[in-house]
Design an enzyme around this catalytic site. Structure first.
Site, PDB file in Angstrom:
ATOM      1  CE  LYS A  78      -4.033   1.937   2.494  1.00 42.21           C
ATOM      2  NZ  LYS A  78      -4.984   1.716   3.593  1.00 42.21           N
ATOM      3  CB  SER A 153      -8.364   3.529   2.430  1.00 44.22           C
ATOM      4  OG  SER A 153      -7.551   2.933   3.421  1.00 44.22           O
ATOM      5  CB  SER A 177      -8.676   0.593   5.267  1.00 40.70           C
ATOM      6  OG  SER A 177      -9.437   1.745   5.072  1.00 40.70           O
TER       7      SER A 177
HETATM    8  N1  GLN Z   1     -13.531   3.532   5.659  1.00 42.08           N
HETATM    9  C1  GLN Z   1     -12.987   4.030   6.876  1.00 42.08           C
HETATM   10  C2  GLN Z   1     -12.732   5.510   6.752  1.00 42.08           C
HETATM   11  O1  GLN Z   1     -13.071   6.044   5.768  1.00 42.08           O
HETATM   12  C3  GLN Z   1     -11.780   3.274   7.261  1.00 42.08           C
HETATM   13  C4  GLN Z   1     -10.504   3.773   6.708  1.00 42.08           C
HETATM   14  C5  GLN Z   1      -9.329   2.967   7.127  1.00 42.08           C
HETATM   15  O2  GLN Z   1      -9.456   1.923   7.756  1.00 42.08           O
HETATM   16  N2  GLN Z   1      -8.161   3.471   6.789  1.00 42.08           N
HETATM   17  O3  GLN Z   1     -12.233   6.125   7.619  1.00 42.08           O
END
Ligand code: GLN
Length: 466
Positions: A78, A153, A177
């Protein structure tokens, strides 16, 4: 022909050990997949030009009898995990040309095993989002249905593994995410116990919630990656050594009241079918009442932006990041940050600044922390009785681009994932079949602190059954 879409890390390691395949062969096959598909799917932001060089070195290690299960395995990383000398942009224009000056702890560990870093993959800007639509470099497409999002994400990490561009990947999970994109792409994704994997070298989003974790096709593969990256690190003061947990049982708690709202009917049906399969495999299923769980999402969306607003304050065009000239220092900050950050990032910085501001701190931030403790305690109490808490991973299957334009609709995607981050618990997403239109379903298991390794055993029971 090596079928990288099917091949597991375990199988590949075995083949390389026996001399039936080299890492160069394997990495070439992944590069071929990237060549074929990356234009359409937008998974890799950069394919490392020395991937084959890395593979050659790994082949040497294997030849000299120094290979492990991860030697020569191509992994996608990532774009928020630092590798010395390589760009790391966190999906943002702000850090477009930022080059890492040190290796993240997890990268050091993987390098020691001779892993091949094949490239850096797309993500929502600074890991904020549930669809990878917030990347400054365009959205990633779901390899199963390219009209749909891969989740986020870490959408790039999940899509890389599901499409056979890499055999495994690293992502980060602040509120889901890793698990949610794994669910949307039909693979396994796991968030470790808070502190079990060092955050040193991870671009910070929300420091009390962030964790790095693995993506793979199977639980056993994900376990191999996790076992490598675990461990205490003096560069992360919250890092811990996982304490061995006594034999974990097979008792699953289901918070029924929490499953009622906003969950797609087909997701619920698959969840019930999966429960039945687990029952047939000797798991004991018990309904549990967890009244504080419903506060997880509001708690997350106060604590997370508060930490985002402070963590991202260093990106001001002076210390780090994109710089726009201005008439004064303040003007430089304002112009650089306005240009460098996308809409969602700015939204969260504003929200975070608001909940931390004088006059609102007690009303929002402190209240959220009280509830955070209550949620953590609720889990502790439940785990006196059951071994895992099970829910669907997400309330929907992979949705279409633009379907969740309203930020609140998007935030609801995180309903089942955020509580594990709030309580610091290990949590895994496991594929549980396909919908009538061919989209993957997944279920999520959250376990006691430090019970990380036990989560990988459930999938075997489930997989035999699908
Ligand atoms: N979807 C969640 C957010 O928008 C989680 C993001 C994450 O785990 N980095 O914050």
């Amino acid at each position: 022909m090596i079928d990288t879409k099917k091949l597991t890390i375990e199988e590949a390691a075995e083949m390389m050990k026996k001399g039936e395949m080299t890492s160069v062969d394997l990495v070439s096959a992944c590069l071929q997949k990237i060549e074929e598909k990356n234009k359409e799917l937008n998974v890799f932001l950069e394919v490392f030009s020395d991937a084959l060089e890395q593979a050659k070195k790994a082949d040497e290690m294997i030849k000299n009898g120094k290979g492990t299960k991860l030697t020569g395995i191509p992994l996608a990383i990532k774009d928020n995990i630092l590798i010395t000398g390589r760009k790391v942009s966190s999906g943002s224009k702000m850090l477009e040309n930022y080059v890492a000056t040190y290796d993240a702890f997890v990268i050091k560990k993987l390098k020691a095993e001779g892993v091949v870093f094949i490239g850096r993959v797309n993500m929502d800007e600074f890991a904020m989002g549930s669809s990878t639509e917030n990347s400054a470099y365009g959205p990633t497409r779901n390899p199963i249905d390219s009209s749909r999002v891969p989740g986020g994400s870490s959408g790039g990490s999940a899509a890389a593994v599901a499409s056979g561009m890499a055999l495994g990947a690293l992502g980060s999970d602040t509120g889901g995410s890793i698990r949610q994109p794994a669910s949307f792409c039909g693979i396994v994704g796991m968030k470790p116990t808070y502190g079990a994997v060092s955050r040193s070298g991870l671009t910070a989003m929300s420091s009390s919630l962030d964790q790095i974790g693995p993506f793979a096709k199977t639980s056993q593969d994900a376990k191999i990656i996790l076992e490598c990256i675990l461990g205490k690190d003096k560069m992360d003061s919250t890092s811990i050594e996982l304490s061995p947990t006594p034999g974990v049982g097979k008792k699953i708690g289901v918070p029924r009241d929490f499953l009622k709202e906003g969950v797609d009917a087909e997701v619920l049906q698959n969840f019930e079918e999966t429960l039945t399969k687990l029952k047939n495999k000797g798991y004991e299923i018990k309904d549990v009442v967890m009244p504080y769980l419903k506060y997880s999402l509001p708690v997350y969306y106060i604590i997370m932006p508060a930490e985002v607003s402070t963590n991202l304050s260093r990106l001001d065009g002076v210390r780090y990041g994109l710089r726009e000239d201005g008439n004064s220092v303040f003007d430089v900050f304002k112009k650089s940050r306005s240009k460098g950050f996308g809409a969602e990032t700015r939204r969260r910085i504003i929200l975070g600044t608001y909940v931390l501001s004088h006059g609102y701190y007690d009303a929002y931030y402190n209240q959220a922390w009280k509830l955070r403790r209550a949620i953590t305690k609720e889990y502790e109490d439940i785990f006196k009785d059951v071994d895992f808490v099970m829910t669907p991973t997400a309330p929907t299957t992979a949705f279409k681009f633009g379907d969740k334009k309203d930020p609140l609709q998007m935030y609801l995607e995180d309903i089942f994932t955020v509580s594990a981050n709030i309580a610091g618990l290990p949590s895994i997403s496991i594929p549980s079949g396909f919908s009538s239109n061919g989209l993957p379903f997944a279920v999520e298991f959250t376990g006691r602190t430090s019970s990380d390794l036990s989560l990988f055993d459930i999938e075997k029971d489930l997989r035999d059954n699908i």
